[in-house]
Design an enzyme around this catalytic site. Structure first.
Site, PDB file in Angstrom:
ATOM      1  N   ASP A 311       1.028  -1.402   0.177  1.00  0.00           N
ATOM      2  CA  ASP A 311      -0.063  -0.065   0.006  1.00  0.00           C
ATOM      3  C   ASP A 311       0.915   1.360   0.016  1.00  0.00           C
ATOM      4  O   ASP A 311       2.125   1.184   0.352  1.00  0.00           O
ATOM      5  CB  ASP A 311      -0.962  -0.048   1.265  1.00  0.00           C
ATOM      6  CG  ASP A 311      -2.003   0.925   1.238  1.00  0.00           C
ATOM      7  OD1 ASP A 311      -2.229   1.744   0.187  1.00  0.00           O
ATOM      8  OD2 ASP A 311      -2.451   1.281   2.180  1.00  0.00           O
ATOM      9  N   HIS A 312       0.245   2.355  -0.296  1.00  0.00           N
ATOM     10  CA  HIS A 312       0.866   3.794  -0.405  1.00  0.00           C
ATOM     11  C   HIS A 312       0.610   4.212   0.973  1.00  0.00           C
ATOM     12  O   HIS A 312      -0.419   4.569   1.255  1.00  0.00           O
ATOM     13  CB  HIS A 312       0.366   4.557  -1.742  1.00  0.00           C
ATOM     14  CG  HIS A 312       1.006   4.046  -2.883  1.00  0.00           C
ATOM     15  ND1 HIS A 312       0.377   4.129  -3.907  1.00  0.00           N
ATOM     16  CD2 HIS A 312       2.295   3.225  -3.213  1.00  0.00           C
ATOM     17  CE1 HIS A 312       1.243   3.512  -4.947  1.00  0.00           C
ATOM     18  NE2 HIS A 312       2.449   3.247  -4.550  1.00  0.00           N
ATOM     19  N   PHE A 486      -4.979   4.442   0.610  1.00  0.00           N
ATOM     20  CA  PHE A 486      -6.270   3.416   0.079  1.00  0.00           C
ATOM     21  C   PHE A 486      -5.822   2.908  -1.334  1.00  0.00           C
ATOM     22  O   PHE A 486      -6.755   2.792  -2.100  1.00  0.00           O
ATOM     23  CB  PHE A 486      -7.494   4.488  -0.105  1.00  0.00           C
ATOM     24  CG  PHE A 486      -7.749   5.228   0.779  1.00  0.00           C
ATOM     25  CD1 PHE A 486      -7.564   4.965   2.097  1.00  0.00           C
ATOM     26  CD2 PHE A 486      -8.347   6.644   0.509  1.00  0.00           C
ATOM     27  CE1 PHE A 486      -8.018   5.885   3.158  1.00  0.00           C
ATOM     28  CE2 PHE A 486      -8.611   7.570   1.517  1.00  0.00           C
ATOM     29  CZ  PHE A 486      -8.461   7.135   3.096  1.00  0.00           C
ATOM     30  N   HIS A 487      -4.502   2.205  -1.495  1.00  0.00           N
ATOM     31  CA  HIS A 487      -4.180   1.524  -2.538  1.00  0.00           C
ATOM     32  C   HIS A 487      -3.554   0.317  -2.193  1.00  0.00           C
ATOM     33  O   HIS A 487      -2.615  -0.193  -2.584  1.00  0.00           O
ATOM     34  CB  HIS A 487      -3.003   2.344  -3.177  1.00  0.00           C
ATOM     35  CG  HIS A 487      -3.317   3.735  -3.559  1.00  0.00           C
ATOM     36  ND1 HIS A 487      -2.224   4.676  -4.174  1.00  0.00           N
ATOM     37  CD2 HIS A 487      -4.557   4.315  -4.058  1.00  0.00           C
ATOM     38  CE1 HIS A 487      -3.107   5.570  -4.572  1.00  0.00           C
ATOM     39  NE2 HIS A 487      -4.243   5.638  -4.360  1.00  0.00           N
ATOM     40  N   PRO A 488      -4.386  -0.793  -1.459  1.00  0.00           N
ATOM     41  CA  PRO A 488      -3.950  -1.909  -1.290  1.00  0.00           C
ATOM     42  C   PRO A 488      -4.115  -2.897  -2.496  1.00  0.00           C
ATOM     43  O   PRO A 488      -4.747  -2.808  -3.209  1.00  0.00           O
ATOM     44  CB  PRO A 488      -4.999  -2.704  -0.269  1.00  0.00           C
ATOM     45  CG  PRO A 488      -6.125  -1.692  -0.475  1.00  0.00           C
ATOM     46  CD  PRO A 488      -5.775  -0.344  -0.922  1.00  0.00           C
TER      47      PRO A 488
END
Length: 551
Positions: A311-312, A486-488
């Site tokens: 994630d980021h 919110f980038h899983p």
């Protein structure tokens, strides 16, 4: 509903970013009977469609699964909200609407990891372009020759300029240029280095989600069935060739009744980087020890299911400014709010048309990197945390994230109950490399803010604070103020046959199980160097073509 109505050629689990496109493409052939299942309801909530409405959709049970991470040592024991869309359009209905593809090297890396040249940048570009409707290619648009080479027009996925400008952000962009970062007109040609405003997935000031783009105009096809508000409970298996299990369908709860939908050809999981590994584990496909712990019969052992979570993590620097118009000052009065509402009602522009971030910068955290390894989301506002009130002083926020984290996390079920959220453990900042990038990126932020173009605002660093200078201090502060962007991805990664942690092959077929694919962000072996929504659409476009070839 009779038994015949429950039999389909394809069953797609999840009407989110990937699922909506897949349903569109597969049902385009009238010979295919397609079922699309979504746990959430229809996307009729008005805040889904007003761009600033993400504030009211995230952590709202009407539109969000409302996941939480486990307490994270890298975040000094904090737990974060972990939004995932629960409505038609999935995360595209609650996300930041930012159109980014990442870097060419991301996809070339996938090709190396999978041994399949289909994933090289030049072979992914047509899949990006196939569904694009890029504003620069509109009649009278300002496209140059390169735009025509790299972008499409007339597709379902609308990309537009933002309908606002902020002088304080223009000047921050000029400061970035003074700090050695070039301007760019396009972040999506394979090398995204530079500074400019984000382009957004909007149409005339409204959010453009995948439900509108890919589902709305085809939902009435006779061969496409949509079950929304339907919870999938598990996958159904039968013994296949050579005792290899075959996924024959799904069990779901619909209107209080358990039903089984069977797939003559394939079941496709598009439930996302949290939902897809959770469903695999619940159904007996995953790490044997985890399944045994919960008394789930093993259908097929795949130790990589739920591993490799990436994630980021964004690290938010806040600068108090003077003499600037920011949203803090505009929105902290009834008159200001009324003006904002009136502007949007009359022109579909202004702060209510805002994506969560406006100005974008891709650059390097240090000279050790040959490519941009950090991304900025810069906003003309500030607050203590998401969902908290805006500060009562004018300010901007410059959030920076490590594009290529080396930390890896997990998604693991907590029980056999499909309604219980899994344990999500991102393990942020768990490697020395990630902690160093965090410290260095905060220094890059300070260097930009110190340039002459921004000096007119007398910027004052409120967060994290200039008293923190050492690598150790800045890395620790990153853990205090960092939040997910919110980038899983990566929890059902694709890989070569000799990779024991690969869950799917290069064509996204689940290893050791017939009739089952995963098509969503979970299959990414490594995270893209930018926002992940549009790369997920590209993956779905590619998968749809492969599925049509085999039908």
């Amino acid at each position: 509903m009779n038994a015949q109505a429950r039999e389909f050629d394809y069953v797609i689990v999840g009407a989110g970013t990937a699922g909506c496109l897949l349903a569109n493409r597969l049902s385009a052939d009238p010979a295919n009977r397609v079922l699309l299942i979504e746990a959430g309801g229809r996307d009729r909530y008005h805040w889904i469609h007003i761009p600033v409405g993400y504030l009211y959709c995230i952590d709202n049970p009407r539109t969000d699964w409302r996941f939480r991470t486990e307490p994270d040592p890298g975040l000094n024991g904090r737990s974060l909200i972990y939004p995932r869309g629960k409505t038609l359009g999935g995360c595209s209905s609650i996300n930041g609407m930012l159109y980014l593809r990442g870097q060419a090297r991301d996809y070339d890396g996938w090709a190396e990891l999978t041994g399949d040249d289909a994933w090289r940048w030049e072979n992914c570009l047509p899949d990006f372009m196939r569904h694009e409707d890029h504003h620069r290619l509109d009649p009278g648009g300002d496209a140059d020759a390169a735009h025509r080479d790299f972008h499409g027009h007339g597709g379902e996925w609308r990309i537009e300029k933002q309908r606002l400008k902020w002088q304080v952000l223009d000047d921050f962009a000029s400061a970035a240029v003074e700090a050695g970062i070039p301007r760019t007109r396009d972040f999506n040609r394979g090398d995204n280095e530079g500074v400019d405003y984000f382009e957004v997935n909007q149409r005339s000031g409204w959010r453009w989600n995948t439900s509108k783009a890919f589902l709305r105009d085809v939902e009435k096809r006779d061969n496409l069935t949509l079950w929304h508000s339907t919870q999938v409970l598990g996958l159904e298996f039968a013994t296949g060739e050579g005792d290899e299990p075959r996924c024959r369908g799904v069990k779901a709860e619909r209107s209080g009744e358990e039903v089984v939908a069977t797939a003559r050809r394939e079941v496709i999981l598009s439930a996302g980087a949290i939902g897809s590994p959770q469903l695999l584990q619940l159904s007996g496909v995953g790490p044997a020890d985890l399944l045994a712990e919960h008394g789930i019969p093993l259908v097929h052992e795949l130790p990589g299911v739920g591993e490799n979570l990436q994630d980021h993590l964004q690290i938010r620097s806040v600068y108090k400014v003077t003499g600037a118009n920011t949203l803090n000052t505009m929105a902290n009065s009834l008159w200001g709010k009324a003006r904002i509402g009136l502007e949007y009602a009359l022109t579909r522009s202004g702060p209510m048309s805002m994506a969560p971030s406006q100005l974008c910068i891709f650059t390097r955290s240090s000279e050790d990197y040959r490519h941009p390894n950090i991304e900025y989301h810069v906003q003309p506002l500030s607050l203590d945390a998401f969902g908290q009130p805006l500060h009562d002083f004018p300010a901007i926020t410059a959030s920076v994230c490590n594009l290529n984290p080396t930390s890896r996390g997990t998604v693991r079920i907590k029980s056999r109950d499909p309604r219980q959220a899994p344990a999500i453990a991102p393990n942020y900042l768990s490697t020395p490399e990630d902690r160093q990038v965090a410290a260095d990126s905060l220094r890059v932020t300070r260097r930009i803010a110190a340039q002459p173009a921004f000096a007119r605002y007398a910027p004052e660093e409120v967060k994290p604070g200039v008293e923190y200078q050492s690598d150790e201090d800045l890395a620790r502060l990153a853990g205090d103020i960092g939040t997910t962007i919110f980038h899983p991805v990566g929890t059902a990664k694709m890989g070569r046959e000799d990779d024991p942690m690969a869950v799917v092959d290069s064509r996204l077929r689940v290893r050791g199980v017939r009739g089952l694919r995963v098509v969503d962000a979970s299959v990414m072996p490594t995270i893209t160097s930018g926002n992940t929504n549009s790369p997920t659409l590209m993956i779905a476009e590619k998968a749809a073509a492969w599925l049509r070839e085999t039908s």
